[in-house]
Every structure is written in structure tokens, then in C-alpha cells.
Enzyme design. Sequence first.
Site, mmCIF file in Angstrom:
data_model
loop_
_atom_site.group_PDB
_atom_site.id
_atom_site.type_symbol
_atom_site.label_atom_id
_atom_site.label_comp_id
_atom_site.label_asym_id
_atom_site.label_seq_id
_atom_site.Cartn_x
_atom_site.Cartn_y
_atom_site.Cartn_z
ATOM 1 N N HIS A 1 -50.681 -22.730 48.561
ATOM 2 C CA HIS A 1 -49.778 -21.655 48.125
ATOM 3 C C HIS A 1 -48.815 -21.314 49.269
ATOM 4 O O HIS A 1 -49.232 -21.061 50.396
ATOM 5 C CB HIS A 1 -50.561 -20.415 47.691
ATOM 6 C CG HIS A 1 -49.678 -19.412 47.013
ATOM 7 N ND1 HIS A 1 -49.378 -19.483 45.665
ATOM 8 C CD2 HIS A 1 -48.980 -18.364 47.502
ATOM 9 C CE1 HIS A 1 -48.543 -18.495 45.353
ATOM 10 N NE2 HIS A 1 -48.291 -17.804 46.447
ATOM 11 N N ALA A 2 -47.524 -21.296 48.973
ATOM 12 C CA ALA A 2 -46.506 -21.149 50.014
ATOM 13 C C ALA A 2 -46.636 -19.827 50.776
ATOM 14 O O ALA A 2 -46.939 -18.793 50.190
ATOM 15 C CB ALA A 2 -45.119 -21.241 49.383
ATOM 16 N N HIS B 1 -37.130 -18.339 49.630
ATOM 17 C CA HIS B 1 -38.018 -17.171 49.608
ATOM 18 C C HIS B 1 -38.807 -17.070 50.917
ATOM 19 O O HIS B 1 -38.837 -16.018 51.570
ATOM 20 C CB HIS B 1 -38.977 -17.298 48.416
ATOM 21 C CG HIS B 1 -40.014 -16.219 48.353
ATOM 22 N ND1 HIS B 1 -39.856 -15.078 47.598
ATOM 23 C CD2 HIS B 1 -41.222 -16.088 48.964
ATOM 24 C CE1 HIS B 1 -40.918 -14.299 47.748
ATOM 25 N NE2 HIS B 1 -41.769 -14.894 48.566
ATOM 26 N N GLU B 2 -39.421 -18.165 51.310
ATOM 27 C CA GLU B 2 -40.248 -18.137 52.527
ATOM 28 C C GLU B 2 -39.403 -17.878 53.765
ATOM 29 O O GLU B 2 -39.788 -17.108 54.645
ATOM 30 C CB GLU B 2 -41.025 -19.456 52.673
ATOM 31 C CG GLU B 2 -42.019 -19.733 51.548
ATOM 32 C CD GLU B 2 -42.970 -18.575 51.276
ATOM 33 O OE1 GLU B 2 -43.274 -17.806 52.208
ATOM 34 O OE2 GLU B 2 -43.414 -18.427 50.125
ATOM 35 N N HIS C 1 -38.796 -14.302 54.423
ATOM 36 C CA HIS C 1 -39.863 -13.619 55.178
ATOM 37 C C HIS C 1 -39.661 -13.844 56.672
ATOM 38 O O HIS C 1 -39.743 -12.915 57.481
ATOM 39 C CB HIS C 1 -41.229 -14.179 54.781
ATOM 40 C CG HIS C 1 -41.727 -13.747 53.431
ATOM 41 N ND1 HIS C 1 -41.839 -12.428 53.067
ATOM 42 C CD2 HIS C 1 -42.190 -14.467 52.367
ATOM 43 C CE1 HIS C 1 -42.352 -12.356 51.825
ATOM 44 N NE2 HIS C 1 -42.554 -13.578 51.378
ATOM 45 N N GLU D 1 -40.598 -9.302 49.970
ATOM 46 C CA GLU D 1 -40.525 -10.366 48.969
ATOM 47 C C GLU D 1 -39.103 -10.585 48.447
ATOM 48 O O GLU D 1 -38.808 -11.635 47.877
ATOM 49 C CB GLU D 1 -41.459 -10.053 47.792
ATOM 50 C CG GLU D 1 -42.930 -9.918 48.163
ATOM 51 C CD GLU D 1 -43.496 -11.154 48.853
ATOM 52 O OE1 GLU D 1 -42.935 -12.246 48.652
ATOM 53 O OE2 GLU D 1 -44.481 -11.008 49.605
ATOM 54 N N HIS E 1 -53.223 -14.782 44.021
ATOM 55 C CA HIS E 1 -53.195 -13.445 44.616
ATOM 56 C C HIS E 1 -54.427 -12.617 44.290
ATOM 57 O O HIS E 1 -54.708 -11.639 44.977
ATOM 58 C CB HIS E 1 -51.914 -12.727 44.189
ATOM 59 C CG HIS E 1 -50.674 -13.478 44.592
ATOM 60 N ND1 HIS E 1 -50.308 -14.665 43.990
ATOM 61 C CD2 HIS E 1 -49.746 -13.230 45.543
ATOM 62 C CE1 HIS E 1 -49.201 -15.121 44.545
ATOM 63 N NE2 HIS E 1 -48.836 -14.282 45.489
ATOM 64 N N TYR F 1 -44.074 -8.000 44.030
ATOM 65 C CA TYR F 1 -43.154 -8.967 43.417
ATOM 66 C C TYR F 1 -42.353 -8.324 42.294
ATOM 67 O O TYR F 1 -41.182 -8.636 42.100
ATOM 68 C CB TYR F 1 -43.916 -10.189 42.908
ATOM 69 C CG TYR F 1 -44.683 -10.891 44.001
ATOM 70 C CD1 TYR F 1 -44.017 -11.634 44.983
ATOM 71 C CD2 TYR F 1 -46.064 -10.782 44.101
ATOM 72 C CE1 TYR F 1 -44.714 -12.257 46.005
ATOM 73 C CE2 TYR F 1 -46.766 -11.409 45.122
ATOM 74 C CZ TYR F 1 -46.090 -12.139 46.069
ATOM 75 O OH TYR F 1 -46.783 -12.751 47.080
HETATM 76 O O1 X8Z Z 1 -46.591 -15.842 46.112
HETATM 77 C C1 X8Z Z 1 -45.373 -15.964 46.075
HETATM 78 C C2 X8Z Z 1 -44.635 -16.573 47.244
HETATM 79 C C3 X8Z Z 1 -45.248 -16.243 48.540
HETATM 80 S S1 X8Z Z 1 -45.187 -14.547 48.926
HETATM 81 C C4 X8Z Z 1 -44.586 -18.069 47.099
HETATM 82 N N1 X8Z Z 1 -44.689 -15.606 44.960
HETATM 83 C C5 X8Z Z 1 -45.352 -15.063 43.793
HETATM 84 C C6 X8Z Z 1 -46.206 -16.106 43.083
HETATM 85 O O2 X8Z Z 1 -46.113 -17.294 43.426
HETATM 86 O O3 X8Z Z 1 -46.966 -15.738 42.190
HETATM 87 C C7 X8Z Z 1 -43.250 -15.643 44.811
HETATM 88 C C8 X8Z Z 1 -42.966 -15.140 43.432
HETATM 89 C C9 X8Z Z 1 -44.250 -14.595 42.883
HETATM 90 ZN ZN ZN Z 2 -43.334 -14.013 49.531
#
Ligand code: X8Z
Ligand code: ZN
Length: 630
Positions: A369-370, A399-400, A403, A427, A529, A539
Site C-alpha cells: 500500500h503506497a 499524491h505521495e 505528502h 491527503e 486502513h 480522505y
Molecule cells: O491510502 C491512500 C494513499 C496513501 S495515504 C495511497 N489513499 C486512500 C486509499 O487508497 O484507500 C488515497 C486515496 C484513498
Molecule cells: Zn495519503
Amino acid sequence: MSKWKYGVAAIALAVAGCSGGAENTDAAANDQAPAPAMNEPVASTSEPATGADVTVADAQTFLTNTETELAEFNEYASRIFWVYSNFITTDTEALVSRVSADGTEMAVRMAVGTAPFADLELPQDMRRKMTNLTAGITLPAPTGGTYAQDLAEITTRMSSAYSTGTIEVDDTETTLNELEVLMGTVRDPEILTTMWNDWRAAIQPAQMSQDYAAMVDIANAGARELGFSDLAEMWLSNYDMPADEMEAEVERLWGQVAPLYEQLHCSVRGDLSATYGADVQAETGMIRADLLGNMWAQGWAPIRDIAGVESGGESYDLTELLVEAGFDAHDMVEAGERFYTSLGLAPLPETFWERSLITRPRDRTVVCHASAWDIDARDDIRIKMCTNVNAEDFRTVHHELGHNYYQRAYQDQDTLFQNGAHDGFHEAIGDFVALSVTPEYLVQIDLLDANAVPDESADLGLLMDLALDKIAFLPFAVMMDQWRWRVFRGEIAPEDYNTAWWELRNQYQGVYPPVDRPADAFDPGAKYHIANNVPYLRYFLSYILQFQFQQTACEMAGWEGPLHRCTVYGNEEVGARFNEMMEMGASQPWPDALEAFTGTREMDGSAIIAYFQPLMTYLEEENADRDCGW
Ligand code: X8Z
Ligand code: ZN
């Protein structure tokens, strides 16, 4: 996500969230968060005074010592989390578990250490730091006993179960990272269901569900010891206003955007039904969750071939453009960096390129997960993502890096202010930047031929592409923490975890599971998450804020066309103004930061609504004869 993705608060996490920085230290400047319980203050290395006669000087000493200890610990913990996330083994799990437990104990000790200063009149910045120390913990444990260790063991197990899960596709062991792509490209409903279902079985749901319940018990007890009614109140206390007001804010914002989601849902349901037939997707009611191009039905852009708008204009497929141009993962990150430097921001340090993980290693298990990291609160910033060459990851790269650029902008703030104005700001930075990935921008970076820029007859199609990503996401983002708040409040008992999850998925998103859920299913845990305890409200707030940023930035740039055609690429004035907001970090209440850039002090869904207005009008017409809703 945060420094070691979420500093203090994430301290209790087995693996933290997604962006780095002294995360979760961004609570209110005023004392809206409940005062810490005045139970026996645990001795702190910072040795604050404990009597009623404490002074501002004592408070200053306490904060100085606390910030020094925190900064040191954060760097140490970041390195351990980094190694774990890049190499999941029994040994790195043990290290992460140990450092998580230490971090939780430290964070709780610090929070309790603020108690003697609860009634002392303090300058605003000092009060803000005190509040952050308490409300900024994501998963507290009660003091004493082995609570912190037990919590760390549980969170590490959940985290590893998520990141090491694999399923077999065509006799080949397949990772989630690969499955995510397949969910977007496969069009055979049976195969989609199998992948969808198998992933939910691969995370060891029975064990994870049990772990989750045990974790909630410990963290709730920890929250109560710190003066909160439960963990839900603690999570909601991080927004410079009382928890109940923040919850009402979320309802208000969701109410602003829900009508647009309903229209999108109606249109996409019709397209899916026409494509797959009514026996696979009915024309009315909810949508089958595995048909939407995403493992969690949280973003629907991959099914643009099914659900897009067939307007007159020729459009393009960003994934195809990237592939045709021969882009690899590294090229995608470089393109991302070029956007930020075009705004006048400094290039990434050499160490970023040396230390980041940009592609999935084939010889070991990693957290795919990024995430974005700030190891030392100076210049050791990195990303870690298993990048695929496609449109979705092109946006994720931006997105990254958002941060990382935020972390760098606030690095001169005190440790407890090295964070986003609130977590939704963190975010929103990179997503705001990615809103500038327009046809005109793609021409400027040589990905699109100048004469292939779609004319205005393609506008609705372009808007629809973005809506499949941004609007489809909104109810998912709201329901994620609705579920957790209710679990934390004891309104959802462990035996009802999965049923309640689907009730909320039904209610907010209007989606249903493609197969009956088994009694031991724990579908919430199949989302990163939840298995990793990263709060999700951020988000939702980010998706509201990024359109406010974009509206402001385009006004600043003097843009006069439709907002979705506006790119601020190369605009140093916008970059400078945006950076001023980023430099504030968490030093001021978030409305001050928002005002610094946009001139308004309120989060407001009218920017995203205005952006998509032409699409809304189109969808209302398209859906006029349909029975929308579910
Ligand atoms: O988790 C993330 C990022 C890292 S903060 C890749 N996002 C959420 C997800 O993947 O569920 C970005 C958008 C929503
Ligand atoms: Zn993020």
C-alpha cells in the site's frame, strides 16, 4: 503517510498510515479536547511538576523535553517501520511490535504528563501542543500491565495478515497489488466474484476479527484513561472543534455531495446492466460490488469503458498514453517531481531516489500500500509503493509526493507542529496537484500530441472520468469511519461486525456483496486502513478540500475556462502561495491554514459541486426516466 507515517499517534500502530511527519499531533489550539484524566501522572523523563503550583516555565520545560524525546524516538521508530514495511519477516515483526509498544507507552506517558498543566493559563501555541499530545494518539493503551505490548502484538499481526495475503489466480500465486489491477481490467463477472471473494478469505478473517475486538477493548480503555468517552471521540477531537461538532460537519459536507453521488450511481448502474445483462446487474436497486473496477468499489475509473460518457469528442486513455510512451515506474515518479518543481519547489534530494521503493520486489514480502515517509524530519524523505504503469498510479505518485513536499515545507516547525493543518490537508496536497493532469498538461509533458487534445465536445467525458474516481469515492470514505466510530462506541458488537459493515455499505454506497458472506467473514479487514488502523475521515475531507484548493489556485492563475481544464503546471505564484500554507504545518488551527490559501475558513462542498455541475446537469437528464436510488 506520516513520518514513520504518523509519529506520535501512529506510535500505537503496528504499521502506520500513509504519510510521514509527527502525525496525529494536530489537535486543537484551544482546549476543546477533554482534559486528560487527573489520575496518577506517570513519571515522565520530562519530569513535569505535578502539584497545583505549576508555572508556565514548567510547562515550557515539559514541552521542550517532550519534543526532544519525541523527535529522537520518531526517527528511530521510522527506521524500524521502514525496514519492516520493506521486508516482512518474523524478525522485523518482532522489532515493529516492540517499538510500537514502546511508542504507545511513551505517547500515553506524555499525554498523562500534560495533566498538571490542564488548568494553567498558557500561551496559545503551548496549549495547542499540550492538546495535540493527548488527542493525537491513534490507539492508546491504558497505563500499566501489558496493555501496550498486547496491543502491539495484535496490530502487528493484523498488519502482516493484510500485507502478506495472496490468492491463486490461474494456478499462480497472486498478490493484492496484482489483484487490484485485475479487478480493473477483467470483465468476466464470475472471475471478478472469485477474486473479490478470495481476497476477503486471504486475510485470515476469523483471526483478524477476534484481534480487532481485542484491540478495540484495549484502545477504548486507553482513551477513557485520557479523559475521552471512547476512541471515536478521541479520533474526532483532532479537528480544532469539539468531537460532536466535527461529526455534524461531516454530515453537512456529505449532505452537500450526496445528490451528485446518487446521479452517478444511477447512471453507472444503468451502464453495467446494459453491459452485463439484468441477471448480473439489475436495472434498479444496489450495484454488485465486484463490477465497479476496484477491490473495494471505492473508485470506479477503471470501468470508464463501460460507464464513461459517450460524448462526441475524441478522448484518450491515460494508461494507454503512459504505456505507449514507454513509461516505467521511475519515469512516473520523475514526472510527478517535475510538476512540483514547475511550481517553484525544490527538487527531491538525491537520497529520495536512492532510498525509495518504487516497484514491487519479486523476492520478498513488502507492504505494498503506497506511503510517503519522512524519516528524520529533515531531508530523508521517501516513498514506498508497488507502482503499476497506469492512470491510477500516476495520480497516486502525485499524491505521495504531496505528502513529501508538505513534510519538507513544515520541517522548520517545532516537532509537535510538524504535521498537516489537519489530516485531510495532508491527503489533499498531492491530489490537488493531480487535478492539474489535464489534456493541455499532458501535451506540455509530451505524453499527448497537441492535435490530439480533445475539444469541448469531450468535456462531459473528461468530467465523467474524474467523477468515477472522485465522486464514487465519497460515500466509501464516509462509511469507513462510520463503521469504526460505531464499533468504538460499542454500538456494533463483534458478532455483528460484518453485518453492520454491509448495512453501511448498502446505505451509503448502494453496493451489495456478490456472494453471501460466511459467518466468519471480516470484510472490513480486507481494506488496508482498517487492518492497519489508519483513520479514514481524512480522505473524505481531502476530497472536499482539494477542489477548494483547485478553485482558488485557478482563480489565482487567472483561469477563465471550465475548471476541469485548468492546470497550474508551471505557475510559480500559485506554488509560492500554496507553499506558504504548507509551511504553517500544524502550528495554527486548520481554519487559519485554509484561510491563508483560499481566503475562507470553512470546508465547503460547493467547490466540488461547481466543478462537476455540467456533469450533474447531464446525468439528471440521462437519468430522468430511471428509478434512481436504492
Ligand atoms: O491510502 C491512500 C494513499 C496513501 S495515504 C495511497 N489513499 C486512500 C486509499 O487508497 O484507500 C488515497 C486515496 C484513498
Ligand atoms: Zn495519503
